[in-house]
Design a protein around this motif. Structure first.
Motif, PDB file in Angstrom:
ATOM      1  N   SER A   1      -3.840   7.085  -6.068  1.00  0.00           N
ATOM      2  CA  SER A   1      -3.325   6.146  -5.070  1.00  0.00           C
ATOM      3  C   SER A   1      -2.842   6.836  -3.793  1.00  0.00           C
ATOM      4  N   PRO A   2      -2.036   7.905  -3.889  1.00  0.00           N
ATOM      5  CA  PRO A   2      -1.590   8.560  -2.646  1.00  0.00           C
ATOM      6  C   PRO A   2      -2.745   9.096  -1.815  1.00  0.00           C
TER       7      PRO A   2
ATOM      8  N   LEU B   1      -5.593   7.689  -1.491  1.00  0.00           N
ATOM      9  CA  LEU B   1      -6.233   6.540  -0.854  1.00  0.00           C
ATOM     10  C   LEU B   1      -5.358   5.931   0.242  1.00  0.00           C
ATOM     11  N   HIS B   2      -4.073   5.749  -0.072  1.00  0.00           N
ATOM     12  CA  HIS B   2      -3.202   5.004   0.839  1.00  0.00           C
ATOM     13  C   HIS B   2      -1.957   5.767   1.280  1.00  0.00           C
ATOM     14  N   GLY B   3      -1.836   7.037   0.881  1.00  0.00           N
ATOM     15  CA  GLY B   3      -0.676   7.811   1.300  1.00  0.00           C
ATOM     16  C   GLY B   3       0.537   7.578   0.417  1.00  0.00           C
ATOM     17  N   ARG B   4       1.584   8.337   0.672  1.00  0.00           N
ATOM     18  CA  ARG B   4       2.810   8.226  -0.133  1.00  0.00           C
ATOM     19  C   ARG B   4       3.863   7.332   0.506  1.00  0.00           C
ATOM     20  N   THR B   5       3.617   6.891   1.726  1.00  0.00           N
ATOM     21  CA  THR B   5       4.571   5.993   2.378  1.00  0.00           C
ATOM     22  C   THR B   5       4.316   4.563   1.932  1.00  0.00           C
ATOM     23  N   LEU B   6       5.301   3.968   1.281  1.00  0.00           N
ATOM     24  CA  LEU B   6       5.152   2.604   0.786  1.00  0.00           C
ATOM     25  C   LEU B   6       5.307   1.606   1.918  1.00  0.00           C
ATOM     26  N   ARG B   7       4.329   0.740   2.062  1.00  0.00           N
ATOM     27  CA  ARG B   7       4.412  -0.367   3.030  1.00  0.00           C
ATOM     28  C   ARG B   7       4.287  -1.677   2.266  1.00  0.00           C
ATOM     29  N   LYS B   8       5.178  -2.608   2.573  1.00  0.00           N
ATOM     30  CA  LYS B   8       5.175  -3.890   1.863  1.00  0.00           C
ATOM     31  C   LYS B   8       4.963  -5.044   2.851  1.00  0.00           C
ATOM     32  N   ARG B   9       4.206  -6.015   2.416  1.00  0.00           N
ATOM     33  CA  ARG B   9       4.167  -7.276   3.154  1.00  0.00           C
ATOM     34  C   ARG B   9       5.498  -7.989   2.939  1.00  0.00           C
ATOM     35  N   SER B  10       5.812  -8.911   3.809  1.00  0.00           N
ATOM     36  CA  SER B  10       7.036  -9.675   3.614  1.00  0.00           C
ATOM     37  C   SER B  10       6.830 -10.658   2.462  1.00  0.00           C
ATOM     38  N   PRO B  11       7.878 -10.953   1.696  1.00  0.00           N
ATOM     39  CA  PRO B  11       7.755 -11.947   0.623  1.00  0.00           C
ATOM     40  C   PRO B  11       7.243 -13.290   1.153  1.00  0.00           C
TER      41      PRO B  11
ATOM     42  N   ARG C   1       0.860  -1.186   0.000  1.00  0.00           N
ATOM     43  CA  ARG C   1       0.000   0.000   0.000  1.00  0.00           C
ATOM     44  C   ARG C   1       0.894   1.232   0.000  1.00  0.00           C
ATOM     45  N   GLY C   2       0.357   2.297  -0.597  1.00  0.00           N
ATOM     46  CA  GLY C   2       1.103   3.552  -0.629  1.00  0.00           C
ATOM     47  C   GLY C   2       2.006   3.649  -1.847  1.00  0.00           C
ATOM     48  N   CYS C   3       2.210   4.887  -2.304  1.00  0.00           N
ATOM     49  CA  CYS C   3       3.093   5.107  -3.454  1.00  0.00           C
ATOM     50  C   CYS C   3       3.774   6.456  -3.312  1.00  0.00           C
ATOM     51  N   PRO C   4       5.103   6.487  -3.361  1.00  0.00           N
ATOM     52  CA  PRO C   4       5.841   7.749  -3.200  1.00  0.00           C
ATOM     53  C   PRO C   4       6.020   8.524  -4.505  1.00  0.00           C
ATOM     54  N   MET C   5       5.565   7.967  -5.628  1.00  0.00           N
ATOM     55  CA  MET C   5       5.769   8.642  -6.905  1.00  0.00           C
ATOM     56  C   MET C   5       4.895   9.898  -6.988  1.00  0.00           C
ATOM     57  N   GLN C   6       5.210  10.775  -7.922  1.00  0.00           N
ATOM     58  CA  GLN C   6       4.596  12.111  -7.958  1.00  0.00           C
ATOM     59  C   GLN C   6       3.612  12.312  -9.111  1.00  0.00           C
ATOM     60  N   CYS C   7       3.113  11.269  -9.732  1.00  0.00           N
ATOM     61  CA  CYS C   7       2.198  11.397 -10.873  1.00  0.00           C
ATOM     62  C   CYS C   7       0.995  12.256 -10.488  1.00  0.00           C
TER      63      CYS C   7
END
Length: 297
Positions: free
Chosen positions: A55-56, A58-68, A44-50
């Motif tokens: 997306s930002p 909805l979920h903010g610009r801080t990227l959070r990842k689940r573990s693989p 969730r989250g995307c730091p890109m500037q489009c």
């Protein structure tokens, strides 16, 4: 009345898996073809500037990842419990962290889960080595946000990608036998008949397996929306904000012209004789269903 924002969930591993057993898997369809498939979200989250992307908001610009490892276990559950071996990763950009994708693919190969999958990708967050590894791990489809074939428009919307990067990734994916889907947004700021024509021609030269010609839509919370709202009266009917109904003009195009360009784009891309023959040979009968669904608008 507007409710306050919810607290951001930082530990995505703590979230339970979706209750997929409550859904009739026989009703899952792709291009109007019955095909058991499950969707999975790894981040969730995307730091890109489009400037056009919601997306930002909805979920903010801080990227959070689940573990693989957590994602692997969900895939195992889907395969063993539901009998589904095709996965569509629905992350805004699956390849945003190439190192994470590398680890995930190696684990997937190690676990030998024997699944087929597809994902979203940015052309500046993937290279030939990663494409090779993804293919080896079962990735068959890349959905890539091209947005425009005009570099000035890409710069204006702060996409952060270059025309040559787009060409390279599509060429490399094709060399590895991957299916590619090029996503174009018609009617972005600065769009004219000339730039739209340029985008259509560009996508054809990419030799993408499929192309999605959506219409640039100013969703609330985006810079695109804020800019448009200052200069145009937007419709109050939110059902029109569907990526296929023009709701905002550009300096060079009316709403009717944007819609006509979209129809032209679909016809020019999908009704090429060479495209029909080549795709039918690769995809078989499902191609006709795809044609019916995509061109019908």
């Amino acid at each position: 009345m507007e409710n306050p924002d919810r607290k951001v969930c930082l530990d995505l591993n703590s979230l339970p898996y979706p209750a997929r057993h409550l859904l009739p898997k026989e009703n899952y369809r792709i291009f109007d073809v019955n095909m058991p498939i499950a969707t999975v979200i790894c981040s969730r989250g995307c730091p890109m500037q489009c400037s056009f992307c919601a997306s930002p908001a909805l979920h903010g610009r801080t990227l959070r990842k689940r573990s693989p490892e957590d994602v692997i276990e969900e895939i195992r559950y889907i395969r063993d419990t539901l009998g589904i071996s095709m996965i569509a990763f629905m992350d805004d950009t699956f390849t945003l962290m190439p190192g994470w994708v590398d680890t995930f693919c190696n684990l997937l190969i190690q676990e030998d889960l024997n699944i087929e999958w597809g994902c979203t990708a940015r052309v500046d967050r993937i290279d030939s080595d990663l494409i090779r590894l993804m293919k080896r791990a079962g990735c068959e489809t890349l959905f890539i946000g091209v947005e425009s074939g005009d570099q000035e428009i890409l710069d204006r919307i702060r996409k952060g990608t270059k025309i040559n990067q787009i060409k390279t990734v599509f060429s490399t994916a094709r060399d590895f036998g991957m299916r590619t889907i090029a996503s174009i947004a018609l009617g972005l700021p600065g769009e004219t008949k000339e730039t739209a024509k340029k985008s259509i021609a560009f996508v054809k030269k990419l030799h993408a397996s499929y192309a999605l010609f959506s219409i640039a839509t100013p969703y609330p919370g985006t810079e695109f929306y804020n800019t448009v709202r200052e200069n145009q009266n937007l419709p109050q009917n939110w059902s029109k904000f569907d990526l296929f109904s023009p709701v905002v003009e550009t300096l060079g195009l009316t709403l009717e012209e944007i819609r006509d360009i979209q129809k032209k784009a679909y016809r020019e891309f999908y009704l090429r004789p060479i495209y029909i023959l080549e795709t039918l040979a690769k995809e078989g009968r499902p191609f006709f269903h795809a044609m019916k669904v995509i061109i019908s608008p």
